[in-house]
Design an enzyme around this catalytic site. Structure first.
Site, mmCIF file in Angstrom:
data_model
loop_
_atom_site.group_PDB
_atom_site.id
_atom_site.type_symbol
_atom_site.label_atom_id
_atom_site.label_comp_id
_atom_site.label_asym_id
_atom_site.label_seq_id
_atom_site.Cartn_x
_atom_site.Cartn_y
_atom_site.Cartn_z
ATOM 1 N N LYS A 251 -36.625 -51.572 14.589
ATOM 2 C CA LYS A 251 -35.150 -51.419 12.946
ATOM 3 C C LYS A 251 -35.515 -49.614 12.798
ATOM 4 O O LYS A 251 -37.194 -49.624 13.091
ATOM 5 C CB LYS A 251 -35.197 -52.525 12.416
ATOM 6 C CG LYS A 251 -34.534 -53.336 13.002
ATOM 7 C CD LYS A 251 -34.322 -54.302 12.156
ATOM 8 C CE LYS A 251 -35.587 -55.251 11.739
ATOM 9 N NZ LYS A 251 -35.573 -56.081 10.269
ATOM 10 N N ASP B 184 -25.495 -50.435 26.493
ATOM 11 C CA ASP B 184 -26.913 -50.137 26.262
ATOM 12 C C ASP B 184 -27.697 -49.377 27.650
ATOM 13 O O ASP B 184 -29.031 -49.096 28.090
ATOM 14 C CB ASP B 184 -26.952 -51.536 27.006
ATOM 15 C CG ASP B 184 -27.890 -52.185 25.652
ATOM 16 O OD1 ASP B 184 -27.974 -51.970 24.199
ATOM 17 O OD2 ASP B 184 -27.368 -53.718 25.272
#
Length: 395
Positions: free
Chosen positions: A98, A169
């Protein structure tokens, strides 16, 4: 035989799909990929199943071959110290933490550069390092929606649909591999590393290609066309007498040949069908004519006839049929691989066919921490050091 990238070491801190897919590509090309997980294994895809092969998830097996695996507790100071030692001896660090995590750990771009001025740092996030969404998590499904792909996938009747694989992805993994290889090449001249900021949203928007260009040039929001093409007609799915097939006519010459095969010789000469722009304007009427003829034979019969006439076509293969296809088999797209826990497993082969430095599957998808002792020994840790680290749950 020396592999194309056998002189490169990649430290892989990523998990799930985009990052692992990128590092698998690099591993296939010969890099020494070291996959770093928390003690016990922290890549979520190890538990994403069924199906499993004796406890090993098919999902994890799809993107993690040709890697060594170690475990480190990166929440501990000692674990991060070991990671920093590995960074000093690596060429590439790739991670998908993150936003802000690497900085919190003292591993931001500036710190990485101080540790190893030649390091190439690839950060994969949902939305990148700047912009109003930078703190949001990124998931393929969300990106397919936000990035416009779902708005053009499906038909008006079906409503928006996602692609059947996590395509955002996969695209991000491919773009990441391209960026890393470009940075490695540039480093050969400058002798300096750099950071690469890759986001799933950017990758998905880039992959809109002609649909994006159509909108940017015309200002018209595209509609969902199902299996039809926005710029070419006929280029779509057709029903046969026993199923479905696709026909992809790319130019007027192919269209004339198709009409001759369908015994519609006058159609190509009709002004409303003679050119592709005209066929787009009269799409519905033309498709009705063609569909009526195509329904009269089986898929297999049409594929043979159209192939012999040089008209691009194909059946709608199931996944089972894909892997039974003689062309797929002849290209080595299925590989048998020995795994210490799962036994002999089948994995998808690489599409990269290099003549002098061919791709080789050298390593099975690793067990959690399978190579921890081996890797730590290479950077100077003794057996007693490693035992102590295990006792403290650092590895």
């Amino acid at each position: 035989m020396t592999k194309a990238l056998s002189n490169i070491r990649v430290l892989d801190l990523s998990r799930v799909l985009a990052g692992p897919y990128c590092t698998m590509i690099l591993g296939d090309l010969g890099t020494d990929v070291i996959k770093v997980e928390a003690p016990g294994g922290s890549d979520e895809t190890r538990q994403w199943g069924p199906p499993y092969a004796n406890g090993e998830s098919a999902y994890f097996l799809c993107a993690n071959r040709n890697k060594r695996a170690i475990t480190l507790d990166l929440k501990s100071e000692e674990g991060r110290r070991i990671l920093k030692e590995l960074i000093v001896k690596s060429d590439v660090v790739i991670e998908n933490f993150k936003h802000g995590t690497m900085k919190k750990w003292g591993l931001d771009e500036e710190s990485l550069n101080e540790l190893n001025p030649k390091i190439i740092h690839c950060s994969i996030t949902g939305f990148g390092k700047n912009g109003p969404y930078k703190h949001l998590p990124g998931y393929d499904f969300i990106i397919q929606a936000l990035g416009g792909l779902m708005s053009i996938t499906g038909s008006e009747e079906s409503g928006p649909l996602k692609v059947g694989v996590a395509i955002s992805d996969i695209l991000t993994g491919l773009y990441s591999a391209i960026g890393i290889l470009a940075a490695i090449n540039e480093r050969n001249q400058s002798h300096e590393g750099q950071s690469i900021d890759i986001s799933l949203l950017d990758s998905q928007v880039s992959a809109l290609v002609n649909v994006a260009s159509n909108y940017l040039i015309s200002g018209r929001n595209p509609k969902r066309l199902g299996n039809e093409h926005p710029n070419i007609v006929p280029y779509q799915l057709f029903n046969t007498s026993d199923g479905e097939m696709v026909i992809a006519v790319g130019n007027d010459r192919q269209f004339t040949r198709l009409c001759n095969v369908l015994e519609l010789p006058k159609v190509p000469a009709a002004p409303k069908f003679s050119t592709n722009p005209n066929r787009i304007q009269n799409r519905d009427q033309l498709i009705a004519l063609l569909s009526e003829r195509i329904k009269q034979k089986t898929t297999k019969e049409w594929c043979k006839i159209l192939d012999d006439s040089g008209i691009p076509c194909g059946p709608i293969n199931s996944i089972k049929e894909v892997f039974e296809d003689p062309q797929v088999k002849s290209r080595g797209m299925v590989i048998d691989l020995e795994h210490p826990k799962a036994g002999t497993i089948k994995v998808v082969g690489s599409p990269l066919k290099l003549s002098r430095t061919p791709v080789e599957v050298r390593r099975h998808p690793p067990l959690p921490g399978e190579h921890t002792e081996e890797v730590l020994n290479e950077i100077g840790y003794t057996l007693n050091d490693i035992k102590d680290l295990k006792h403290k749950n650092i590895i």
